[in-house]
Design an enzyme around this catalytic site. Structure first.
Site, PDB file in Angstrom:
ATOM      1  N   HIS A  51      -8.204   0.559  -4.210  1.00  0.00           N
ATOM      2  CA  HIS A  51      -9.161   0.368  -3.114  1.00  0.00           C
ATOM      3  C   HIS A  51      -9.890   1.693  -2.911  1.00  0.00           C
ATOM      4  CE1 HIS A  51      -9.511  -0.510   1.535  1.00  0.00           C
ATOM      5  NE2 HIS A  51     -10.693  -0.364   0.957  1.00  0.00           N
TER       6      HIS A  51
ATOM      7  N   HIS B  35      -1.007  -1.492  -4.385  1.00  0.00           N
ATOM      8  CA  HIS B  35      -2.295  -1.204  -3.742  1.00  0.00           C
ATOM      9  C   HIS B  35      -2.401   0.303  -3.526  1.00  0.00           C
ATOM     10  CE1 HIS B  35      -5.789  -2.318  -1.195  1.00  0.00           C
ATOM     11  NE2 HIS B  35      -5.398  -1.338  -0.396  1.00  0.00           N
TER      12      HIS B  35
ATOM     13  N   MET C 252     -11.027  -6.398   5.442  1.00  0.00           N
ATOM     14  CA  MET C 252     -10.301  -5.373   6.199  1.00  0.00           C
ATOM     15  C   MET C 252      -9.986  -5.911   7.589  1.00  0.00           C
ATOM     16  SD  MET C 252      -9.820  -2.773   4.240  1.00  0.00           S
ATOM     17  CE  MET C 252      -9.023  -1.750   5.480  1.00  0.00           C
TER      18      MET C 252
ATOM     19  N   ASP D 295      -6.203  -6.672   4.379  1.00  0.00           N
ATOM     20  CA  ASP D 295      -5.655  -5.307   4.370  1.00  0.00           C
ATOM     21  C   ASP D 295      -5.774  -4.682   5.750  1.00  0.00           C
ATOM     22  OD1 ASP D 295      -4.863  -2.726   3.718  1.00  0.00           O
ATOM     23  OD2 ASP D 295      -6.594  -2.290   2.448  1.00  0.00           O
TER      24      ASP D 295
ATOM     25  N   MET E  35     -12.246   4.098  -1.211  1.00  0.00           N
ATOM     26  CA  MET E  35     -12.949   4.443   0.036  1.00  0.00           C
ATOM     27  C   MET E  35     -13.576   5.809  -0.197  1.00  0.00           C
ATOM     28  SD  MET E  35      -9.948   3.025   2.559  1.00  0.00           S
ATOM     29  CE  MET E  35      -8.751   2.996   1.230  1.00  0.00           C
TER      30      MET E  35
ATOM     31  N   ASP F 281      -4.723   3.303  -2.115  1.00  0.00           N
ATOM     32  CA  ASP F 281      -5.842   3.614  -1.224  1.00  0.00           C
ATOM     33  C   ASP F 281      -6.398   4.984  -1.555  1.00  0.00           C
ATOM     34  OD1 ASP F 281      -6.000   1.336   0.622  1.00  0.00           O
ATOM     35  OD2 ASP F 281      -3.953   1.904   1.145  1.00  0.00           O
TER      36      ASP F 281
ATOM     37  N   MET G   5      -9.032   7.759  -0.704  1.00  0.00           N
ATOM     38  CA  MET G   5      -9.863   8.211   0.422  1.00  0.00           C
ATOM     39  C   MET G   5     -10.388   9.612   0.142  1.00  0.00           C
ATOM     40  SD  MET G   5      -7.558   6.925   3.615  1.00  0.00           S
ATOM     41  CE  MET G   5      -6.818   5.293   3.654  1.00  0.00           C
TER      42      MET G   5
ATOM     43  N   SER H 176       0.861  -1.187   0.000  1.00  0.00           N
ATOM     44  CA  SER H 176       0.000   0.000   0.000  1.00  0.00           C
ATOM     45  C   SER H 176       0.893   1.231   0.000  1.00  0.00           C
ATOM     46  CB  SER H 176      -0.890   0.008   1.240  1.00  0.00           C
ATOM     47  OG  SER H 176      -1.394   1.322   1.428  1.00  0.00           O
TER      48      SER H 176
END
Ligand code: DX5
Ligand code: ZN
Length: 220
Positions: free
Chosen positions: A68, A35, A139, A177, A70, A37, A39, A10
């Site tokens: 991913h 990966h 998660m 994760d 979010m 993330d 957000m 990540s």
């Protein structure tokens, strides 16, 4: 042939001032996927990577981009992240009203579709979408930040997902994760995971440590 578990660093834990060099360095160190993330400061209490950053990183590695999301609502962003270079788009069931439609849309865009379950999200809906997913992400922390501690009860959830996938004859990847380290990676794999996301455990020590950090996770 790629060996399991897949290691998916990540980049949340990387040096954001050197992102291009960081993704190139983890590829050279033996990572399998990157990966990313995403957000939005709304679905989770942090803000990270817009699609322009993902696009800017794309030429720096040939590894698959495992994005991913979010973000809520998530549907308006699928196309932009796919166009930016995402190979896998993973969504939270809470981030849109019609999970079945969202997963179908991801595949329609030519990406692999992932669904992610938070520690407090029940797996009950999973059997209704199992045929639409290429990846299930469990998660093992509540999303929003790197560097949190692994929640041990996640191992039971991983095992339950493994049972559901096998019963359905699904070949979807089972990824974990949050708080994954060399100390708990073997337990994740024993519970049925075949892909490990790790931020802190990969990026600690700087570029000269990445190969050993990845090898320690791979040894699980
Ligand atoms: C948390 C993110 C994770 C996180 C992992 O919301 O989804 O990918 O960055 O970082 P570590 O491995 O440090 O827990
Ligand atoms: Zn993540």
């Amino acid at each position: 042939m790629t060996s399991l578990p897949l290691i998916c660093p990540s980049i949340l834990a990387s040096d954001f001032a050197q992102l291009g060099a960081e993704v190139a360095a983890i590829e050279a160190a033996g990572a399998d996927w990157v990966h990313l993330d995403v957000m939005d400061g709304h679905f989770v209490p942090n803000i990270t990577l817009g699609p322009d950053i993902v696009k800017a990183l794309r030429p720096h590695t040939t590894l698959p981009f495992d994005v991913h999301l979010m973000v809520a609502p998530v549907d308006p962003w699928l196309e932009a992240y796919r166009a930016a270079g995402a190979d896998i788009l993973t969504v939270h069931p809470e981030s849109g009203p019609h999970l079945h439609r969202t997963l179908g849309r991801i595949r329609q865009l030519g990406a692999q579709a992932g669904v992610v379950f938070n520690p407090g999200t029940p797996l009950t809906i999973f059997e209704d979408v199992i045929e639409l997913v290429d990846l299930v992400l469990v998660m093992s922390v509540n999303p929003g930040f790197g560097g949190q501690s692994f929640i041990d009860s996640s191992l039971r959830k991983i095992a339950r997902v493994r049972t559901m996938l096998d019963a359905a004859g699904s070949k979807a990847r089972l990824q974990v994760d949050g708080g994954v380290t060399a100390a708990n990676a073997a337990a994740c794999v024993a519970a049925g995971a075949d892909a490990l996301v790790a931020g802190t455990a990969v990026f600690r020590g700087g570029p000269s440590a990445y190969a050993a950090n990845i090898a320690a996770l791979k040894a699980a």
